[in-house]
Design a protein around this motif. Structure first.
Motif, PDB file in Angstrom:
ATOM      1  N   ALA A 173     -12.081  19.925  17.513  1.00 28.87           N
ATOM      2  CA  ALA A 173     -13.359  20.019  16.925  1.00 28.87           C
ATOM      3  C   ALA A 173     -14.129  18.571  16.797  1.00 28.87           C
ATOM      4  N   LEU A 174     -15.164  18.316  17.272  1.00 34.15           N
ATOM      5  CA  LEU A 174     -15.979  17.373  16.990  1.00 34.15           C
ATOM      6  C   LEU A 174     -16.743  17.640  15.660  1.00 34.15           C
ATOM      7  N   ARG A 175     -17.202  16.461  15.155  1.00 30.59           N
ATOM      8  CA  ARG A 175     -17.781  16.528  13.530  1.00 30.59           C
ATOM      9  C   ARG A 175     -19.210  17.315  13.944  1.00 30.59           C
ATOM     10  N   GLY A 176     -19.293  18.185  13.158  1.00 30.64           N
ATOM     11  CA  GLY A 176     -20.709  19.073  13.109  1.00 30.64           C
ATOM     12  C   GLY A 176     -20.592  20.294  14.020  1.00 30.64           C
ATOM     13  N   GLN A 177     -19.520  20.443  14.808  1.00 36.61           N
ATOM     14  CA  GLN A 177     -19.389  21.212  15.644  1.00 36.61           C
ATOM     15  C   GLN A 177     -18.089  22.358  15.488  1.00 36.61           C
ATOM     16  N   ALA A 178     -18.154  23.507  15.842  1.00 33.29           N
ATOM     17  CA  ALA A 178     -17.218  24.770  15.779  1.00 33.29           C
ATOM     18  C   ALA A 178     -15.984  24.099  16.698  1.00 33.29           C
ATOM     19  N   ARG A 184     -12.719  24.318  19.204  1.00 32.74           N
ATOM     20  CA  ARG A 184     -12.614  24.877  20.521  1.00 32.74           C
ATOM     21  C   ARG A 184     -11.078  25.131  20.596  1.00 32.74           C
ATOM     22  N   GLU A 243     -15.885   8.962  18.838  1.00 32.20           N
ATOM     23  CA  GLU A 243     -16.353  10.296  18.694  1.00 32.20           C
ATOM     24  C   GLU A 243     -15.365  11.021  17.564  1.00 32.20           C
ATOM     25  N   HIS A 276     -13.321  13.314  15.458  1.00 29.85           N
ATOM     26  CA  HIS A 276     -12.723  14.646  15.888  1.00 29.85           C
ATOM     27  C   HIS A 276     -11.466  14.857  15.177  1.00 29.85           C
ATOM     28  N   ASP A 318     -13.072  23.911   7.020  1.00 23.97           N
ATOM     29  CA  ASP A 318     -13.384  23.457   8.285  1.00 23.97           C
ATOM     30  C   ASP A 318     -12.557  23.737   9.233  1.00 23.97           C
ATOM     31  N   GLN A 367     -15.323  28.278  18.899  1.00 28.19           N
ATOM     32  CA  GLN A 367     -16.257  28.908  19.952  1.00 28.19           C
ATOM     33  C   GLN A 367     -15.269  29.174  21.349  1.00 28.19           C
TER      34      GLN A 367
END
Length: 135
Positions: free
Chosen positions: A71-76, A78, A92, A94, A128, A134
């Motif tokens: 995951a990247l910060r602020g994203q669901a 994967r 980035e 993560h 988190d 996703q």
């Protein structure tokens, strides 16, 4: 030239300061300067994961077995699976680790800048980690 025979270098448990759960690291290479390459084979038990972190020159992950999450910060998160390769750009934020119910093994490759290959941040919270991935 250096040849390191399989099993000749010790496997180490990843430090709890930077990882959640049981994680083992097997060295692949720490190239001497002026080269910057660092690589490890990392084995995550089910639900184990890194803390949030960045890499000054980016990171490549190649999943060797199992299923994981990234995951990247602020994203669901994967889903990543055996055979997948992931490139994370420099700086980035993560995290990555195993899926909730299965082990995941990946090779992590990154380059050091001024002797540092990673900048570690806080642990990934259970909330988190539990965010539905996703597709």
């Amino acid at each position: 030239m250096d040849i390191h025979k399989y099993g000749s270098r010790p496997r180490t448990q990843a430090p709890a300061e930077y990882f959640t759960g049981e994680v083992w690291q097997d060295p692949v290479v720490t190239a001497p300067e002026p080269a910057r390459l660092r690589a490890l084979i990392v084995t995550f038990s089910a639900a184990a994961r890194t803390a949030w972190h960045t890499h000054p020159l980016g990171q490549t992950l190649h999943v060797m077995s199992g299923e994981g999450r990234i995951a990247l910060r602020g994203q669901a998160p994967r889903i990543i699976s055996a055979g997948d390769t992931v490139w994370i750009p420099p700086h980035e934020e993560h995290w990555h680790g195993a899926a909730p119910d299965t082990e995941m093994v990946h090779m992590a490759m990154q380059e050091a800048l001024d002797g540092s290959a990673a900048h570690w941040l806080e642990h990934v919270s259970d909330a988190d980690y539990a965010i539905a991935p996703q597709e």
